[in-house]
Design a protein around this motif. Structure first.
Motif, mmCIF file in Angstrom:
data_model
loop_
_atom_site.group_PDB
_atom_site.id
_atom_site.type_symbol
_atom_site.label_atom_id
_atom_site.label_comp_id
_atom_site.label_asym_id
_atom_site.label_seq_id
_atom_site.Cartn_x
_atom_site.Cartn_y
_atom_site.Cartn_z
ATOM 1 N N GLU A 226 0.847 -1.183 0.000
ATOM 2 C CA GLU A 226 0.000 0.000 0.000
ATOM 3 C C GLU A 226 0.884 1.235 0.000
ATOM 4 O O GLU A 226 1.882 1.306 0.723
ATOM 5 C CB GLU A 226 -0.929 0.009 1.218
ATOM 6 N N ILE A 227 0.537 2.207 -0.821
ATOM 7 C CA ILE A 227 1.332 3.425 -0.980
ATOM 8 C C ILE A 227 0.458 4.629 -0.634
ATOM 9 O O ILE A 227 -0.737 4.655 -0.931
ATOM 10 C CB ILE A 227 1.857 3.538 -2.434
ATOM 11 N N ASN A 228 1.070 5.623 -0.020
ATOM 12 C CA ASN A 228 0.351 6.853 0.323
ATOM 13 C C ASN A 228 0.214 7.724 -0.922
ATOM 14 O O ASN A 228 1.197 8.222 -1.461
ATOM 15 C CB ASN A 228 1.103 7.610 1.432
ATOM 16 N N VAL A 229 -1.020 7.872 -1.370
ATOM 17 C CA VAL A 229 -1.307 8.710 -2.534
ATOM 18 C C VAL A 229 -2.321 9.772 -2.121
ATOM 19 O O VAL A 229 -3.472 9.464 -1.804
ATOM 20 C CB VAL A 229 -1.873 7.882 -3.714
ATOM 21 N N ASN A 230 -1.868 11.014 -2.097
ATOM 22 C CA ASN A 230 -2.729 12.139 -1.707
ATOM 23 C C ASN A 230 -3.405 11.902 -0.357
ATOM 24 O O ASN A 230 -4.599 12.153 -0.175
ATOM 25 C CB ASN A 230 -3.795 12.401 -2.786
ATOM 26 N N GLY A 231 -2.608 11.374 0.586
ATOM 27 C CA GLY A 231 -3.123 11.180 1.938
ATOM 28 C C GLY A 231 -3.916 9.908 2.137
ATOM 29 O O GLY A 231 -4.445 9.669 3.223
ATOM 30 N N ARG A 232 -4.014 9.078 1.103
ATOM 31 C CA ARG A 232 -4.758 7.818 1.218
ATOM 32 C C ARG A 232 -3.811 6.643 0.983
ATOM 33 O O ARG A 232 -2.972 6.684 0.091
ATOM 34 C CB ARG A 232 -5.881 7.750 0.189
ATOM 35 N N LEU A 233 -3.958 5.577 1.783
ATOM 36 C CA LEU A 233 -3.188 4.365 1.559
ATOM 37 C C LEU A 233 -3.938 3.485 0.566
ATOM 38 O O LEU A 233 -5.068 3.061 0.824
ATOM 39 C CB LEU A 233 -2.988 3.598 2.880
ATOM 40 N N ILE A 234 -3.335 3.245 -0.594
ATOM 41 C CA ILE A 234 -3.985 2.442 -1.618
ATOM 42 C C ILE A 234 -2.994 1.420 -2.176
ATOM 43 O O ILE A 234 -1.773 1.625 -2.131
ATOM 44 C CB ILE A 234 -4.524 3.307 -2.779
ATOM 45 N N ARG A 235 -3.522 0.329 -2.696
ATOM 46 C CA ARG A 235 -2.668 -0.665 -3.349
ATOM 47 C C ARG A 235 -2.223 -0.094 -4.687
ATOM 48 O O ARG A 235 -3.044 0.260 -5.525
ATOM 49 C CB ARG A 235 -3.417 -1.989 -3.548
#
Length: 286
Positions: A226-235
């Protein structure tokens, strides 16, 4: 296609679903399965010893069952992994192993249904769908791809997938999809192409199936991280040039395929599998 996928044809009625994943080593099948289930189902494998590469390998058939929850429904999902497929110069034995496994599941269910007193705890392990992972070469289907899908299409629902689709540019991917479907039609390969009857289906269902059919083969990307993208943790997968979000419909077809397998078309795939079994019984195949 709208992001707001809808439920169709009683998809929630099915609590058990079985699929087999097939494709050459190194195409991210394990990562895809782990991403699909939201947990580590298949562990990462150690890299092969180069000194052992010339030794003929045998394919393994590894069924793994996990419980997942989809749309508030608990589902028993069995994933059959096939490590070793396509690793030899002559892979004809691989085809026989996979076909034999699929047919044995039909045999087991038939034997149980033929009993006067059935075991209420017996499992239906018939394979409802085979996900075939295609190397992202950008060219066309290889001989092994054609042979495998042709041999197994009469026994199981096949959904072709382009593995590691983020290794291709959008134009390369579109062209590759087109060539693959041309090959599938040319060689008479039967794949699961979201069949529908315009007279029996409502307009929304027909439109949805046409859109899903146009996506074949599905372009998939998986990620265990999971990577932090714009404040969200997403796969997602991180590259120097940017991020590929696994569930972003603009980046790949993973979310659509997950929806098909675990929600919208789950019951259709099960019903077609039942029909296939009945046809083989009539033909005296079992």
């Amino acid at each position: 296609m709208s992001v707001n996928f809808r439920q169709r044809r009683g998809g929630k009625k099915a609590f058990q679903f079985n699929m087999i994943v097939v494709g050459a080593s190194g195409l991210g099948k394990s990562t895809f399965v782990n991403t699909l289930c939201g947990q580590q189902v298949i562990p990462r494998r150690a890299v092969d010893d180069p000194s052992q590469c010339a030794i003929e390998k045998t394919i393994a058939i590894n069924p793994i069952t996990v419980e997942i929850e989809e749309d508030g429904m608990k589902m028993q999902l069995t994933v059959v992994d096939t490590p070793g497929f396509g690793d030899n110069i002559d892979n004809s034995s691989n085809f026989a192993e996979i076909l034999g496994y699929i047919e044995r599941q039909f045999d087991d269910v038939l034997a149980e249904e033929s009993k006067i007193k059935r075991n209420p705890k017996s499992n239906d392990n018939r394979i409802h769908v085979l996900l075939y992972f295609i190397q992202p070469t950008g060219h066309s289907l290889r001989e092994i791809d054609i042979e495998l899908m042709k041999r197994l299409s009469a026994r199981v629902n096949i959904i072709p997938c382009i593995a590691k689709a983020d290794s291709l540019t959008p134009k390369e991917l579109a062209d590759f999809k087109k060539r693959i479907m041309e090959d599938i039609r040319y060689y008479g390969i039967q794949v699961y192409d979201f069949p529908f009857d315009e007279e029996d289906e409502d307009e929304e269902t027909v439109e949805e199936n046409m859109e899903l059919r146009a996506l074949l083969p599905f372009a998939v990307v998986g990620s265990d991280e999971e990577i932090n993208v714009n404040g969200r943790l997403i796969r997602a997968r991180q590259y120097p040039w940017g991020v590929v979000e696994v569930e972003n419909l603009k980046h790949c077809d993973f979310a659509r395929l997950r929806y098909v397998l675990l929600s919208s078309h789950l019951q259709d795939l099960k019903e077609l599998t039942h029909d296939l079994a009945a046809l083989h019984v009539q033909d005296g195949a079992y």
